[in-house]
Design an enzyme around this catalytic site. Structure first.
Site: not given
Length: 414
Positions: A192, A220, A251
């Site tokens: 990240s 991610h 996200k």
């Protein structure tokens, strides 16, 4: 009324809190970059302190948090289910929406089963501590996210940390380990802070060599990279070789919560044994509906992933050409190394003044002397947004002696 401001005595247990003054010192200097309240946002442009700035520090990779379709999906289900579940999935907090999302995510990720958690953090903490016990060994990358670290700490298993992305070190540690112990390798799929990919092909080879399990945190990566947005393992065509894959909804999926996919037997064990799952209130219906709609949009609009890759390549290339050190980023997460902590805070402040919001990352989150500003991009950023961000970086980079006018780096950082 008691005068609490005059308090002069307190328990020794609170001494560390009274000794912590760094945040106040940075605030007094006008350089504090954290907990900035957003007063309004359309995703790419946010209002902070009464000013409109370009958001270049969000994890809203597909740009769906303000999409009319995700907003409507959340609004519609509130009419039928209310605003919350008021209980855990284990008891009274399971909706048919939860089951629908679990089924669709399992199919999407080409796995047998899926279990939802209330946050992405809980997903890793709760799953790792459940699947690894006192007879097992966890092999964890030193740069893994904090939720993985906590999961290993609360587990009864022995934890061995290997050097970041160092597959020789990982293999040596496994070779020295108790051959009779259960073993699992745990790693971020995309790291990240650096935006780099884990070395998944090598991990698969090593896990097969030693009979270990392999767990990837794709917070991610899912909805960001890989075939159809299926994450880091799909980049290499190795989805079937990874035992457990976790992800988050905060996200690309424009919501809040997390999930874990894998073989049905393993997922059902975690569903019935994980304290983080059993003792936490379940995802509210509006959050679940948002994820369902985001998953639908992801599959129906592949241009978002294509655009995100184009933007990432464009920004990475141009930041390098300006002279910035972006490490070895391979994703929409692109760090820009500044160096010392206070210079990083000053750099962040001047970028903000130029109309660009990024994230300041300082030790211990990164090595000492390698403080950085973390940038991340959305499929909905326009070309104009990107060029304004680059202009701001050039102006501030030259001002602080990070780069020169000829595109050369002026700092000595690995």
């Amino acid at each position: 009324m008691a005068d609490t401001t005059a308090k002069t005595t307190y328990s020794k247990v609170f001494q560390k809190a009274y000794d912590f003054t760094k945040a106040d010192e940075i605030k007094e200097m006008g350089l504090y970059p954290y907990f900035k309240p957003l007063q309004a946002t359309d995703g790419t442009i946010v209002k902070i302190e009464g000013r409109d700035v370009i958001m270049a520090g969000s994890n809203n990779y597909l740009g769906l948090t303000n999409d009319p379709r995700t907003i409507k999906a959340a609004q519609d289900v509130i009419k039928f289910y209310g605003t919350g579940c008021t209980g855990s999935r284990y008891l009274n907090g399971t909706l048919d929406l939860h089951l629908e999302l679990e089924e669709k995510l399992a199919v999407f990720m080409n796995k047998e089963a899926c279990v939802l958690f209330s946050t992405g953090y809980q997903t890793n903490e709760g799953s790792i501590q459940t699947i690894a016990d006192r007879n097992d060994i966890i092999f964890s990358d030193k740069d893994n996210h904090a939720c993985i670290v906590v999961g290993t700490q609360v587990s009864n298993a022995k934890t061995v940390r290997y050097r970041h992305n160092d597959m020789d070190h990982l293999r040596n540690l496994l070779a020295k380990a108790d051959p009779d112990a259960g073993k699992i390798i745990v790693s971020d799929g995309v790291f990240s802070m650096s935006g780099t990919l884990a070395k998944i092909p090598e991990m698969v080879q090593i896990k097969n060599e030693f009979g270990a399990g392999l767990y990837l945190d794709d917070a991610h990566a899912v909805g960001v990279i890989g075939e159809g947005g299926r994450g880091s393992a799909s980049v290499f065509g190795l989805m079937d070789d990874v035992d457990l894959i976790s992800g988050t909804f905060s996200k690309s999926f424009a919501s809040l919560g997390g999930f874990l996919v894998g073989d049905r037997t393993v997922i059902e064990y975690i569903r019935h044994k994980s304290p983080a799952h059993i003792f936490s209130a379940s995802m509210p219906p509006a959050n679940v509906a948002t994820v369902l709609k985001s998953l639908e949009i992801l599959q129906e609009e592949p241009w978002r992933l294509q655009r995100l890759e184009e933007i990432s390549t464009y920004m990475r290339t141009n930041l390098k050409e300006l002279g910035f050190n972006v490490w070895s980023s391979q994703t929409p997460i692109i760090p820009v190394v500044i160096g010392e902590m206070m210079k990083c805070f000053q750099f962040w402040k001047d970028l903000f003044e130029e109309g660009v919001y990024v994230n300041a990352v300082v030790p211990p989150a990164v090595p000492r002397g390698q403080a950085l500003v973390r940038t991340s991009y959305m499929a909905t950023h326009t070309d104009e947004h990107l060029d304004r961000i680059l202009d701001a970086f050039r102006t501030v980079g030259i001002k602080h002696g990070i780069i020169d006018k000829n595109g050369k780096s002026l700092i000595d950082v690995e």
